[in-house]
Design an enzyme around this catalytic site. Structure first.
Site, PDB file in Angstrom:
ATOM      1  CE1 TYR A 168      -4.294  -1.614   0.499  1.00 18.58           C
ATOM      2  CE2 TYR A 168      -2.802  -3.324   1.263  1.00 18.58           C
ATOM      3  CZ  TYR A 168      -4.047  -2.933   0.807  1.00 18.58           C
ATOM      4  OH  TYR A 168      -5.037  -3.867   0.647  1.00 18.58           O
ATOM      5  CE1 TYR A 202      -1.842  -7.055   1.788  1.00 23.01           C
ATOM      6  CE2 TYR A 202      -3.073  -6.821  -0.253  1.00 23.01           C
ATOM      7  CZ  TYR A 202      -3.013  -6.766   1.130  1.00 23.01           C
ATOM      8  OH  TYR A 202      -4.132  -6.433   1.842  1.00 23.01           O
ATOM      9  NE  ARG A 223      -5.990 -10.752   3.001  1.00 24.76           N
ATOM     10  CZ  ARG A 223      -7.192 -10.186   2.886  1.00 24.76           C
ATOM     11  NH1 ARG A 223      -7.292  -8.883   2.846  1.00 24.76           N
ATOM     12  NH2 ARG A 223      -8.276 -10.920   2.800  1.00 24.76           N
ATOM     13  CG  HIS A 226      -7.776  -7.805  -1.452  1.00 18.29           C
ATOM     14  ND1 HIS A 226      -6.649  -8.521  -1.099  1.00 18.29           N
ATOM     15  CD2 HIS A 226      -7.755  -6.693  -0.690  1.00 18.29           C
ATOM     16  CE1 HIS A 226      -6.002  -7.871  -0.149  1.00 18.29           C
ATOM     17  NE2 HIS A 226      -6.644  -6.753   0.108  1.00 18.29           N
ATOM     18  CG  HIS A 228      -9.369  -3.007   0.807  1.00 16.64           C
ATOM     19  ND1 HIS A 228      -9.643  -3.635   1.998  1.00 16.64           N
ATOM     20  CD2 HIS A 228      -8.120  -3.393   0.461  1.00 16.64           C
ATOM     21  CE1 HIS A 228      -8.600  -4.369   2.345  1.00 16.64           C
ATOM     22  NE2 HIS A 228      -7.662  -4.244   1.433  1.00 16.64           N
TER      23      HIS A 228
HETATM   24  C1  BEZ Z   1      -5.928  -5.943   3.839  1.00 13.55           C
HETATM   25  O1  BEZ Z   1      -5.521  -4.834   3.571  1.00 13.55           O
HETATM   26  O2  BEZ Z   1      -6.760  -6.458   3.135  1.00 13.55           O
HETATM   27  C2  BEZ Z   1      -5.423  -6.687   4.998  1.00 13.55           C
HETATM   28  C3  BEZ Z   1      -4.073  -6.706   5.261  1.00 13.55           C
HETATM   29  C4  BEZ Z   1      -3.599  -7.389   6.351  1.00 13.55           C
HETATM   30  C5  BEZ Z   1      -4.499  -8.065   7.159  1.00 13.55           C
HETATM   31  C6  BEZ Z   1      -5.851  -8.054   6.868  1.00 13.55           C
HETATM   32  C7  BEZ Z   1      -6.321  -7.367   5.791  1.00 13.55           C
HETATM   33 FE    FE Z   2      -5.815  -5.301   1.369  1.00 11.02          FE
END
Ligand code: BEZ
Ligand code: FE
Length: 299
Positions: A168, A202, A223, A226, A228
């Site tokens: 980010y 990421y 992860r 995605h 948000h």
């Molecule tokens: C997120 O930004 O989606 C995220 C990152 C770390 C832990 C949980 C969510």
């Molecule tokens: Fe995220």
């Protein structure tokens, strides 16, 4: 418990501490706080007894909790991350956002630790890329509906994502401030439209106590890709969610248990003038409620 005098009762065995604790907790004036504290005390005592927690293990748990607090700051919130790694954040989101009438499944998801308030205000079709960012161009569009299935004009669609390098903007000095963040407004037909780059997966931050926890469990930190979203409109509950790329290899092993079936979106790839462009169409359904925004996890 042993009765020393008529009014003084002291614990004699591990099991006899909890009743005394509950007696104290039960005096909490606020009824909801009282309920939560009594329940938490009961679960903690049961946990310690059931697992015969050793002094060394207790010390380690304290070190972990101190560590997640100390690790939390301007660029990350390790405390939220810790709850995420246990699936608790997803649980709270699901529990508090039951499926709507129009749509049989809950579309709420994790806030995550990287939402920032005051994203730059954007016009329909704006690109949220604000500094040199690699990746496939992506168009995202959809309609925001209310509980009656009517489009919601002037709804705010706040979007944020990691760059394709997996960071980010607030984690990455090579990105402009607010890169890949934007605040859109739906038009008279409830539509929003934005341009960005295709997100990639990421790793969650692994340089703190949560990284050690993942290591100890042989869990990977990645992860799935995605975007948000936070959708808001007066008179409606704020909808916080994420939309995942359906072709990501880590969909079934998200370290924070954030992928639920309704949150998988179809990231369709087309070739336009020899260039790949991804398209995502994603509608959102709001439910009536108070428009309350979360506290930003980072400034
Ligand atoms: C997120 O930004 O989606 C995220 C990152 C770390 C832990 C949980 C969510
Ligand atoms: Fe995220």
């Amino acid at each position: 418990m042993s009765k020393v005098t008529d009014s003084l009762v002291l614990p004699t065995t591990p099991e006899t501490i909890l009743p005394l604790v509950l007696e104290v907790m039960a005096r909490t004036p606020d009824p909801r706080l009282r309920q939560l504290l009594c329940s938490l005390s009961t679960h903690m005592h049961q946990f310690v007894i059931e697992n015969q927690v050793t002094e060394k293990e207790f010390e380690r748990a304290v070190k972990f909790l101190v560590g997640i607090g100390q690790e939390t700051g301007e660029t990350k919130n390790e405390v939220i991350l810790a709850f995420d790694l246990f699936g608790v954040s997803t649980l709270v989101a699901m529990l508090n956002n039951p499926p709507g009438k129009e749509d049989e499944s809950s579309k709420a998801g994790l806030l995550g630790p990287f939402w920032r308030a005051n994203a730059p205000v954007c016009q329909p079709g704006d690109n949220i890329v604000r500094s040199d960012t690699p990746g496939i161009t992506m168009e995202v569009r959809g309609v925001v509906y209310d509980a009656q299935g009517k489009p919601v004009p002037n709804a705010k669609v706040d979007v944020w994502q990691a760059s394709p390098v997996g960071l980010y903007e607030n984690q990455d000095p090579n990105q402009a401030d607010m890169n890949l963040r934007g605040l859109f407004t739906t038009d008279a037909q409830g539509r929003y439209f934005l341009r960005t780059v295709c997100p990639s997966g990421y790793p969650v931050p692994t340089d703190g106590p949560c990284g050690e926890l993942l290591d100890a469990q042989l869990r990977h930190p990645n992860r799935p890709a995605h975007l948000h979203f936070m959708i808001s409109s007066p008179g409606h509950k704020v909808l916080i969610t994420q939309v995942f790329a359906d072709d990501d290899v880590n969909l079934a092993s998200d370290p924070v248990f954030g992928v639920t079936a309704p949150l998988v979106g179809h990231f369709e790839k087309h070739t336009v003038n020899g260039q790949t462009v991804a398209q995502l169409t994603q509608d959102f359904h709001l439910v009536p409620g108070e428009m309350v925004f979360p506290h930003p996890p980072i400034p």
